[in-house]
Design a protein around this motif. Sequence first.
Motif, PDB file in Angstrom:
ATOM      1  N   VAL A 195       0.784  -1.134  -0.053  1.00  0.00           N
ATOM      2  CA  VAL A 195       0.023   0.137  -0.188  1.00  0.00           C
ATOM      3  C   VAL A 195       0.825   1.297   0.006  1.00  0.00           C
ATOM      4  CG1 VAL A 195      -1.602   1.355   1.270  1.00  0.00           C
ATOM      5  CG2 VAL A 195      -2.147  -1.098   0.868  1.00  0.00           C
ATOM      6  N   SER A 196       1.838   1.283   0.884  1.00  0.00           N
ATOM      7  CA  SER A 196       2.635   2.539   0.785  1.00  0.00           C
ATOM      8  C   SER A 196       3.443   2.720  -0.286  1.00  0.00           C
ATOM      9  CB  SER A 196       3.686   2.365   1.998  1.00  0.00           C
ATOM     10  OG  SER A 196       4.561   1.544   1.969  1.00  0.00           O
ATOM     11  N   GLY A 197       3.877   1.478  -0.863  1.00  0.00           N
ATOM     12  CA  GLY A 197       4.803   1.511  -2.114  1.00  0.00           C
ATOM     13  C   GLY A 197       4.218   1.634  -3.247  1.00  0.00           C
ATOM     14  N   TRP A 198       3.016   1.061  -3.335  1.00  0.00           N
ATOM     15  CA  TRP A 198       2.321   0.973  -4.735  1.00  0.00           C
ATOM     16  C   TRP A 198       1.006   1.801  -4.929  1.00  0.00           C
ATOM     17  CZ3 TRP A 198      -1.577  -1.438  -7.828  1.00  0.00           C
ATOM     18  CH2 TRP A 198      -1.260  -1.612  -9.115  1.00  0.00           C
ATOM     19  N   VAL A 199       0.241   1.720  -3.833  1.00  0.00           N
ATOM     20  CA  VAL A 199      -1.038   2.131  -4.058  1.00  0.00           C
ATOM     21  C   VAL A 199      -1.180   3.855  -3.620  1.00  0.00           C
ATOM     22  CG1 VAL A 199      -3.414   1.963  -2.891  1.00  0.00           C
ATOM     23  CG2 VAL A 199      -1.908   0.218  -3.627  1.00  0.00           C
ATOM     24  N   ILE A 200      -0.597   4.265  -2.542  1.00  0.00           N
ATOM     25  CA  ILE A 200      -1.019   5.517  -1.843  1.00  0.00           C
ATOM     26  C   ILE A 200       0.122   6.247  -2.766  1.00  0.00           C
ATOM     27  CG2 ILE A 200      -0.710   6.954   0.026  1.00  0.00           C
ATOM     28  CD1 ILE A 200      -2.983   4.938   0.285  1.00  0.00           C
ATOM     29  N   GLY A 201      -0.519   7.679  -2.932  1.00  0.00           N
ATOM     30  CA  GLY A 201       0.403   8.684  -3.710  1.00  0.00           C
ATOM     31  C   GLY A 201       0.326   8.772  -5.055  1.00  0.00           C
ATOM     32  N   HIS A 202      -0.570   8.171  -5.462  1.00  0.00           N
ATOM     33  CA  HIS A 202      -0.666   8.207  -7.057  1.00  0.00           C
ATOM     34  C   HIS A 202      -1.918   8.676  -7.439  1.00  0.00           C
ATOM     35  CE1 HIS A 202       2.901   5.611  -8.062  1.00  0.00           C
ATOM     36  NE2 HIS A 202       2.745   5.099  -6.855  1.00  0.00           N
ATOM     37  N   ASP A 203      -2.189   9.363  -8.586  1.00  0.00           N
ATOM     38  CA  ASP A 203      -3.548   9.730  -8.879  1.00  0.00           C
ATOM     39  C   ASP A 203      -4.618   8.854  -9.134  1.00  0.00           C
ATOM     40  OD1 ASP A 203      -2.436  12.328  -9.472  1.00  0.00           O
ATOM     41  OD2 ASP A 203      -1.858  12.055 -11.289  1.00  0.00           O
ATOM     42  N   ASP A 204      -4.337   7.537  -9.337  1.00  0.00           N
ATOM     43  CA  ASP A 204      -5.267   6.305  -9.531  1.00  0.00           C
ATOM     44  C   ASP A 204      -5.008   5.319  -8.383  1.00  0.00           C
ATOM     45  OD1 ASP A 204      -2.849   5.448  -9.989  1.00  0.00           O
ATOM     46  OD2 ASP A 204      -3.310   4.250 -11.750  1.00  0.00           O
ATOM     47  N   THR A 205      -5.254   6.128  -7.054  1.00  0.00           N
ATOM     48  CA  THR A 205      -5.146   5.115  -6.070  1.00  0.00           C
ATOM     49  C   THR A 205      -6.323   4.194  -5.930  1.00  0.00           C
ATOM     50  OG1 THR A 205      -3.997   7.045  -4.628  1.00  0.00           O
ATOM     51  CG2 THR A 205      -4.908   5.449  -3.286  1.00  0.00           C
ATOM     52  N   LEU A 206      -7.409   4.757  -6.061  1.00  0.00           N
ATOM     53  CA  LEU A 206      -8.528   3.775  -5.839  1.00  0.00           C
ATOM     54  C   LEU A 206      -8.501   2.555  -6.930  1.00  0.00           C
ATOM     55  CD1 LEU A 206     -11.067   2.829  -4.608  1.00  0.00           C
ATOM     56  CD2 LEU A 206     -12.375   4.472  -6.139  1.00  0.00           C
ATOM     57  N   GLU A 207      -7.996   2.755  -8.288  1.00  0.00           N
ATOM     58  CA  GLU A 207      -8.104   1.835  -8.959  1.00  0.00           C
ATOM     59  C   GLU A 207      -6.842   1.007  -8.754  1.00  0.00           C
ATOM     60  OE1 GLU A 207      -6.381   1.734 -13.778  1.00  0.00           O
ATOM     61  OE2 GLU A 207      -7.544   3.258 -13.208  1.00  0.00           O
ATOM     62  N   ARG A 208      -5.807   1.330  -8.255  1.00  0.00           N
ATOM     63  CA  ARG A 208      -4.723   0.520  -7.608  1.00  0.00           C
ATOM     64  C   ARG A 208      -4.988  -0.469  -6.724  1.00  0.00           C
ATOM     65  NH1 ARG A 208       1.093   2.243  -8.778  1.00  0.00           N
ATOM     66  NH2 ARG A 208       0.923   3.459 -10.450  1.00  0.00           N
TER      67      ARG A 208
END
Length: 131
Positions: free
Chosen positions: A52-65
Amino acid sequence: TGIGYLLWLAWKLFNTRTLTTLDNRRLQLTFWQGVMLQFINIKAWFLALSVVSGWVIGHDDTLERLLETLPVFMFFGLSSNLTYAWIGASLRHWLRGPNDTALRLQRFNRGMALALLGTVAWMIQSAIQPT
């Protein structure tokens, strides 16, 4: 104290000659109790936090990820737990050996005890070796 515990554990393993008997009444878990039990699984927490901290959070497409990640986690969590249970049950049967002699169990436990002693020796060597 940690090394003392590991030595005690190796001693207990080396001298174990029987499989423990299980009280199936105490092991009856419902599906939801099993799900809740996973919430105290520290390995699952570290994996989830890392992903979650490395791949999901902090991107424009967080929900999609997140929606992509959840099914993958669920699949691997379920399949790995089922595989672990299946191997454990199969190994228990195999370790009993022919005629319930548990000779395989004794050899297996002694091998694990020697591996544990090797770990203790490595720990002691690492502690006393000058850096």
